[in-house]
Write a protein that holds these residues in place. Structure first.
Motif, PDB file in Angstrom:
ATOM      1  N   LEU A 166       0.820  -1.207   0.000  1.00 10.11           N
ATOM      2  CA  LEU A 166       0.000   0.000   0.000  1.00 10.11           C
ATOM      3  C   LEU A 166       0.859   1.265   0.000  1.00 10.11           C
ATOM      4  N   ALA A 167       1.989   1.224   0.693  1.00  7.54           N
ATOM      5  CA  ALA A 167       2.873   2.390   0.705  1.00  7.54           C
ATOM      6  C   ALA A 167       3.396   2.686  -0.695  1.00  7.54           C
ATOM      7  N   LEU A 168       3.798   1.649  -1.419  1.00 12.29           N
ATOM      8  CA  LEU A 168       4.307   1.870  -2.772  1.00 12.29           C
ATOM      9  C   LEU A 168       3.193   2.323  -3.710  1.00 12.29           C
ATOM     10  N   ALA A 169       2.018   1.715  -3.603  1.00 14.36           N
ATOM     11  CA  ALA A 169       0.894   2.155  -4.431  1.00 14.36           C
ATOM     12  C   ALA A 169       0.534   3.610  -4.137  1.00 14.36           C
ATOM     13  N   THR A 170       0.629   4.002  -2.877  1.00 17.80           N
ATOM     14  CA  THR A 170       0.356   5.387  -2.501  1.00 17.80           C
ATOM     15  C   THR A 170       1.362   6.331  -3.142  1.00 17.80           C
ATOM     16  N   LEU A 171       2.634   5.961  -3.112  1.00 20.38           N
ATOM     17  CA  LEU A 171       3.651   6.805  -3.743  1.00 20.38           C
ATOM     18  C   LEU A 171       3.402   6.960  -5.240  1.00 20.38           C
ATOM     19  N   LEU A 172       2.978   5.884  -5.896  1.00 17.49           N
ATOM     20  CA  LEU A 172       2.690   5.982  -7.330  1.00 17.49           C
ATOM     21  C   LEU A 172       1.528   6.942  -7.586  1.00 17.49           C
ATOM     22  N   ARG A 173       0.516   6.875  -6.737  1.00 20.01           N
ATOM     23  CA  ARG A 173      -0.608   7.821  -6.887  1.00 20.01           C
ATOM     24  C   ARG A 173      -0.126   9.261  -6.676  1.00 20.01           C
ATOM     25  N   LEU A 174       0.691   9.470  -5.642  1.00 19.47           N
ATOM     26  CA  LEU A 174       1.176  10.823  -5.368  1.00 19.47           C
ATOM     27  C   LEU A 174       2.062  11.321  -6.504  1.00 19.47           C
ATOM     28  N   ARG A 175       2.908  10.447  -7.031  1.00 17.51           N
ATOM     29  CA  ARG A 175       3.762  10.818  -8.159  1.00 17.51           C
ATOM     30  C   ARG A 175       2.911  11.296  -9.335  1.00 17.51           C
ATOM     31  N   ASP A 176       1.823  10.577  -9.587  1.00 16.16           N
ATOM     32  CA  ASP A 176       0.948  10.950 -10.700  1.00 16.16           C
ATOM     33  C   ASP A 176       0.199  12.249 -10.436  1.00 16.16           C
ATOM     34  N   ARG A 177       0.073  12.630  -9.175  1.00  8.70           N
ATOM     35  CA  ARG A 177      -0.540  13.919  -8.808  1.00  8.70           C
ATOM     36  C   ARG A 177       0.501  15.026  -8.686  1.00  8.70           C
ATOM     37  N   ALA A 178       1.772  14.724  -8.950  1.00 13.02           N
ATOM     38  CA  ALA A 178       2.870  15.671  -8.743  1.00 13.02           C
ATOM     39  C   ALA A 178       2.936  16.118  -7.290  1.00 13.02           C
ATOM     40  N   ALA A 179       2.676  15.161  -6.363  1.00 14.79           N
ATOM     41  CA  ALA A 179       2.643  15.479  -4.936  1.00 14.79           C
ATOM     42  C   ALA A 179       3.607  14.624  -4.134  1.00 14.79           C
ATOM     43  N   VAL A 180       4.573  13.979  -4.811  1.00 11.25           N
ATOM     44  CA  VAL A 180       5.450  13.051  -4.102  1.00 11.25           C
ATOM     45  C   VAL A 180       6.735  13.721  -3.606  1.00 11.25           C
ATOM     46  N   GLY A 181       6.968  14.961  -3.992  1.00 15.04           N
ATOM     47  CA  GLY A 181       8.249  15.606  -3.742  1.00 15.04           C
ATOM     48  C   GLY A 181       8.617  15.773  -2.289  1.00 15.04           C
ATOM     49  N   ARG A 182       7.639  15.849  -1.402  1.00 13.18           N
ATOM     50  CA  ARG A 182       7.937  16.035   0.020  1.00 13.18           C
ATOM     51  C   ARG A 182       8.458  14.756   0.671  1.00 13.18           C
ATOM     52  N   PHE A 183       8.272  13.612   0.010  1.00  7.60           N
ATOM     53  CA  PHE A 183       8.674  12.335   0.612  1.00  7.60           C
ATOM     54  C   PHE A 183      10.153  12.068   0.327  1.00  7.60           C
ATOM     55  N   THR A 184      10.906  11.880   1.399  1.00  9.14           N
ATOM     56  CA  THR A 184      12.357  11.713   1.306  1.00  9.14           C
ATOM     57  C   THR A 184      12.773  10.255   1.236  1.00  9.14           C
ATOM     58  N   GLY A 185      11.863   9.334   1.505  1.00  9.48           N
ATOM     59  CA  GLY A 185      12.215   7.922   1.453  1.00  9.48           C
ATOM     60  C   GLY A 185      11.037   7.037   1.780  1.00  9.48           C
ATOM     61  N   ALA A 186      11.180   5.750   1.394  1.00 10.87           N
ATOM     62  CA  ALA A 186      10.154   4.742   1.652  1.00 10.87           C
ATOM     63  C   ALA A 186      10.842   3.479   2.159  1.00 10.87           C
ATOM     64  N   ALA A 187      10.498   3.058   3.375  1.00 13.41           N
ATOM     65  CA  ALA A 187      11.060   1.851   3.987  1.00 13.41           C
ATOM     66  C   ALA A 187      10.019   0.739   3.888  1.00 13.41           C
ATOM     67  N   LEU A 188      10.258  -0.219   2.998  1.00 14.15           N
ATOM     68  CA  LEU A 188       9.264  -1.237   2.666  1.00 14.15           C
ATOM     69  C   LEU A 188       9.760  -2.610   3.120  1.00 14.15           C
ATOM     70  N   GLN A 189       9.028  -3.222   4.045  1.00 12.26           N
ATOM     71  CA  GLN A 189       9.425  -4.523   4.573  1.00 12.26           C
ATOM     72  C   GLN A 189       8.543  -5.622   3.983  1.00 12.26           C
ATOM     73  N   PHE A 190       9.169  -6.550   3.295  1.00 11.20           N
ATOM     74  CA  PHE A 190       8.567  -7.784   2.756  1.00 11.20           C
ATOM     75  C   PHE A 190       7.160  -7.587   2.192  1.00 11.20           C
ATOM     76  N   GLY A 191       7.042  -6.640   1.274  1.00  8.50           N
ATOM     77  CA  GLY A 191       5.767  -6.424   0.604  1.00  8.50           C
ATOM     78  C   GLY A 191       5.520  -7.439  -0.490  1.00  8.50           C
ATOM     79  N   THR A 192       4.271  -7.474  -0.963  1.00  6.08           N
ATOM     80  CA  THR A 192       3.918  -8.297  -2.118  1.00  6.08           C
ATOM     81  C   THR A 192       3.555  -7.360  -3.259  1.00  6.08           C
ATOM     82  N   TYR A 193       4.225  -7.517  -4.388  1.00  8.03           N
ATOM     83  CA  TYR A 193       4.134  -6.517  -5.446  1.00  8.03           C
ATOM     84  C   TYR A 193       3.532  -7.040  -6.742  1.00  8.03           C
ATOM     85  N   ASP A 194       3.166  -8.323  -6.773  1.00  9.02           N
ATOM     86  CA  ASP A 194       2.417  -8.880  -7.902  1.00  9.02           C
ATOM     87  C   ASP A 194       1.271  -9.718  -7.368  1.00  9.02           C
ATOM     88  N   LEU A 195       0.047  -9.188  -7.462  1.00 14.35           N
ATOM     89  CA  LEU A 195      -1.145  -9.933  -7.049  1.00 14.35           C
ATOM     90  C   LEU A 195      -1.840 -10.585  -8.238  1.00 14.35           C
TER      91      LEU A 195
END
Length: 305
Positions: A166-195
């Motif tokens: 969900l964190a990565l999907a959120t970043l993709l949405r924010l990127r598409d809104r041109a609203a991701v610039g404030r985020f300095t990093g994403a720490a993702l632990q053992f996510g599932t990325y192909d459903l």
């Protein structure tokens, strides 16, 4: 070219690896609920999460025409250096933001961050895109309000398991809104990325009930909002990927690391030997080492000028 998995292993003392190996040998392997009835039973059996001290402040975040409950922690002393948006795990269908109160209080006090944890809606009562909508709303609220609310506009995001997805999907949405610039990093632990079960990694979990509960109604599960590995991954903040070498999602995380790097992002992959899914929540020295590493990475990202 030579490529070996152990070349990707995080630097962990040998005694911690031995302890983890012994711990997992003596521990029965778990599995998630396989039906709605099992899910309801598992929810009913789940103990109440331990309270943090000082406790979280419950608020409502508003963004993207949505309102979502959040739990807020601020450092016990001093002004926050930044804000960390935490998205809890639980297969999209279990747990709550309160389950992470202890860890989030620790992050707030140790790293001097404000921590905002999202109580997103759960499947199957609220299937996709409800959870991602809620996480996006909380993220947009922080983009708009963090400066006034916490005295800092420096943001980071993270989560474990479904929370990482969900964190990565959120970043993709924010990127598409041109609203991701404030985020300095994403720490993702053992996510599932192909459903979608269309990659070898995705096929390893294709029969899991959590996918049916969360996305069973979706015809095309290669949508990046569900399966971020299929998305255009350019223009994201630096990403830390943490996964165990015995995790069923290891291949998924390896694939994502490659795609993030190919898209021009700063990505660091840390693989922990002998560790299964969810290992950072287990009572081992290696789990503590991994979490300390996540903390150091977040501190570096959020305080970097």
């Amino acid at each position: 070219m030579r490529f070996a998995l152990d070349a990707l292993f995080a630097d962990v003392p040998a005694e911690q690896v031995d302890e983890a190996r012994d711990f997992y040998r003596s521990r029965a392997a778990g599995r998630g609920p396989g039906t709605l009835a099992e899910l309801q039973e598992a929810r009913a059996r789940r103990s109440a999460p331990a309270a943090a001290d000082p406790p979280a402040v419950e608020e409502t975040a508003e963004g993207a025409e949505a309102r979502v409950p959040v739990r807020v922690f601020t450092p016990a002393g001093g002004r926050p250096r930044g804000v960390y948006l935490d998205i809890h795990g639980g297969g999209f269908y279990m747990d709550s933001a309160a389950r992470g109160d202890g860890r989030n209080r620790e992050i707030a006090d140790t790293l001097h961050l404000a921590v905002v944890s999202v109580d997103y809606r759960l499947a199957p009562e609220h299937p996709w895109p409800a959870a991602t909508d809620d996480c996006e709303a909380a993220a947009l609220w922080l983009v708009a309000e963090a400066g006034a609310r916490f005295g800092t506009s420096r943001l980071a995001i993270g989560g474990s398991s479904a929370g990482a997805t969900l964190a990565l999907a959120t970043l993709l949405r924010l990127r598409d809104r041109a609203a991701v610039g404030r985020f300095t990093g994403a720490a993702l632990q053992f996510g599932t990325y192909d459903l979608s079960a269309r990659t070898p990694a995705g096929r390893r979990i294709a029969d899991e009930y959590f996918i049916q509960a969360y996305a069973g109604h979706v015809d095309d599960r290669t949508l990046p909002d569900l399966s971020p590995v299929y998305g255009d991954l350019g223009g994201l903040p630096p990403v830390l990927l943490v996964v165990g070498s015995a995790d069923v999602l290891l291949e998924d995380n390896l694939a994502l690391a490659g795609r993030l790097s190919a898209a021009g992002n700063d990505v660091e992959l840390r693989v922990y030997p002998e560790a299964p899914h969810g290992f950072t929540g287990h009572p081992t020295a290696m789990a503590r080492t991994a979490l300390s590493g996540v903390d150091s990475w977040l501190r570096d990202r959020i305080t970097r000028s």
